[in-house]
Design a protein around this motif. Structure first.
Motif, mmCIF file in Angstrom:
data_model
loop_
_atom_site.group_PDB
_atom_site.id
_atom_site.type_symbol
_atom_site.label_atom_id
_atom_site.label_comp_id
_atom_site.label_asym_id
_atom_site.label_seq_id
_atom_site.Cartn_x
_atom_site.Cartn_y
_atom_site.Cartn_z
ATOM 1 N N GLU A 160 0.859 -1.183 0.000
ATOM 2 C CA GLU A 160 0.000 0.000 0.000
ATOM 3 C C GLU A 160 0.895 1.233 0.000
ATOM 4 O O GLU A 160 1.763 1.378 0.877
ATOM 5 N N TYR A 161 0.729 2.096 -0.984
ATOM 6 C CA TYR A 161 1.513 3.320 -1.084
ATOM 7 C C TYR A 161 0.610 4.526 -0.884
ATOM 8 O O TYR A 161 -0.580 4.494 -1.245
ATOM 9 N N GLY A 162 1.188 5.582 -0.342
ATOM 10 C CA GLY A 162 0.464 6.832 -0.191
ATOM 11 C C GLY A 162 1.395 8.006 -0.410
ATOM 12 O O GLY A 162 2.620 7.897 -0.215
ATOM 13 N N LEU A 225 -5.714 7.819 0.542
ATOM 14 C CA LEU A 225 -6.259 9.130 0.212
ATOM 15 C C LEU A 225 -5.658 10.190 1.125
ATOM 16 O O LEU A 225 -5.652 10.041 2.350
ATOM 17 N N PHE A 226 -5.194 11.281 0.524
ATOM 18 C CA PHE A 226 -4.589 12.358 1.293
ATOM 19 C C PHE A 226 -5.639 13.413 1.613
ATOM 20 O O PHE A 226 -6.282 13.970 0.722
ATOM 21 N N LEU A 227 -5.817 13.696 2.895
ATOM 22 C CA LEU A 227 -6.769 14.711 3.349
ATOM 23 C C LEU A 227 -6.361 15.173 4.741
ATOM 24 O O LEU A 227 -6.057 14.354 5.613
ATOM 25 N N HIS A 232 -5.430 8.109 4.276
ATOM 26 C CA HIS A 232 -6.522 7.232 4.700
ATOM 27 C C HIS A 232 -6.668 6.076 3.730
ATOM 28 O O HIS A 232 -6.476 6.239 2.522
ATOM 29 N N GLY A 233 -7.030 4.934 4.259
ATOM 30 C CA GLY A 233 -7.253 3.767 3.420
ATOM 31 C C GLY A 233 -8.356 2.895 3.989
ATOM 32 O O GLY A 233 -8.504 2.775 5.209
#
Length: 431
Positions: A160-162, A225-227, A232-233
């Motif tokens: 999982e990458y962010g 998800l960037f917020l 977030h995942g």
């Protein structure tokens, strides 16, 4: 220096930057070719900082078909009025082959995320590890992140990458979660052989190990998800009592922290995705097997479990999405309540909130047989050279981006009925 340029530079630099930052991106790029003083001014961090908050949000759409991998960047103008219709105006900012621009031949690229015009890409190829790139299509710059030593190559492995920006320091960071485990469901928790979380801060040229969160399995349910300074995942908790949870990684503290779970859904709770609409986290419940209903829950107040609100119910998606177990991702919400969504990386479709109907949206990708990767993107002039220590490269000159100087196109939905698409005379309708 030409006479016009000489007159311009009699203005204070702050005023000149403020004026130029309001121009369309193709015009700014053309101004860079006028003279060296303009090129230098438009390449400064001050201009990039002035332009970014004025940049029109849009989309980055990548298309895959056989050995072709094209990339299109659009700006979307959200216009609404008192009439009973909504015009979606868009402008094709640029188009290019991203894979060839990065000098890659046997690799497939996938988008991790886009923040302030910087795009994080993950490649799949013949190497025993995933290569990570950060690029800015507007400046035609990119960097390749260093490979990770002792990478896991055995299966089954979950990655999982962010990609995001820390809230206080403003540092851009890539986060990589990975664990390898036994493939037997009843032994997943007891037989997790390797589990780690690594963080790369742009400009440091090194990966660092941080404390891991709970073991996960995302099954491509959603990307990180960037917020609000966090990633977030929507993932599966292998060792806990909750089937599905929302993981939250604080980019400033570089640690996982508790986050309210998604709202109650139906029995097949895994059939859902996370998204961001109007700067709010949202959850799409696509667990209905027979009626094809998609329910969108929105977290009105960030981090508050009680603020989950059922805001949209999409029930006219027949012909636009596949069977019930397929995934739908939200991309953008418009001022009048309409939503742009993606189905399984094959279709873009448009939900009209007033009429509760759906329409396919082609955006210059009509009659396309391959898959697509569409993410929100806001173009910027942020230079990767501002990150000291990085080896900044330029796109391959063999495939330079094309910046079309065209008027914004308009998709008019006034005459479109359910599951139909109508476009004005700009050549973007279905053939």
């Amino acid at each position: 220096m030409c006479t016009i340029s000489s007159l311009l530079f009699k203005l204070p630099s702050k005023i000149l930057i403020n004026i130029l930052s309001r121009l369309p991106i193709p015009t700014i790029l053309s101004c860079k070719c006028v003279c060296k003083p303009l090129l230098n001014l438009l390449s400064t961090p001050e201009f990039a900082a002035s332009h970014l908050p004025l940049s029109t949000p849009g989309l980055l759409i990548r298309q895959f078909e056989y050995d072709t991998e094209s990339c299109k960047i659009f700006q979307l103008e959200d216009e609404s009025n008192e009439l009973q219709h909504h015009n979606l105006h868009y402008n094709l900012v640029m188009e290019f082959d991203l894979r060839k621009s990065l000098g890659l031949s046997d690799y497939s690229l996938w988008s991790v995320g886009s923040v302030n015009g910087l795009v994080c890409l993950k490649s799949y190829g013949t190497e025993p590890y995933d290569a990570i790139y950060i690029c800015n299509p507007i400046t035609r710059q990119y960097i390749a992140l260093p490979g990770i030593e002792n990478d896991f190559v055995e299966s089954p492995v979950f990655y999982e990458y962010g990609f995001g920006q820390s809230k206080i320091s403003g540092q851009y960071k890539v986060v990589r979660n990975v664990h390898r485990h036994n493939d037997l469901p009843e032994e997943r928790c007891s037989d997790i052989q390797n589990y780690e979380c690594l963080v790369y801060t742009i400009g440091t040229r090194s990966w660092r190990s941080v404390e891991t969160g709970p073991p996960f399995g995302h099954y491509h349910l959603s990307y990180s998800l960037f917020l609000n300074g966090n990633l977030h995942g929507f993932s599966q908790d292998y060792c806990g009592n909750t089937d599905m949870l929302i993981s939250c990684f604080d980019l400033e503290a570089e640690s996982f922290r508790p986050f309210p779970p998604p709202p109650p859904s139906r029995e097949l709770r895994a059939l859902g995705t996370l998204g961001i609409l109007e700067e709010c986290l949202c959850f799409l419940d696509n667990s209905s097997e027979f009626d094809g209903i998609i329910v969108i829950w929105v977290m009105k107040e960030y981090g508050v479990e009680e603020s989950w609100t059922k805001q949209f119910v999409i029930s006219n998606s027949e012909g636009l999405v596949g069977s019930y177990y397929d995934k739908v991702y939200p991309i953008k919400a418009f001022k009048d309540g309409d939503i742009l969504l993606s189905w399984m990386n094959y279709n873009l479709f448009y939900f009209r909130n007033k009429t509760k109907t759906c329409q396919k949206l082609d955006l210059l990708i009509q009659d396309y047989l391959g898959s697509i990767d569409a993410i929100p993107h806001c173009s910027s002039f942020l230079s990767l050279k501002s990150f000291a220590g990085e080896n900044v490269l330029l796109f391959s000159p063999a495939k330079l981006p094309v910046w079309p100087l065209k008027r914004p196109r308009s998709i008019n939905h006034t005459r479109a009925g359910p599951n139909k698409f109508w476009a004005n005379k700009v050549g973007i309708g279905r053939k």
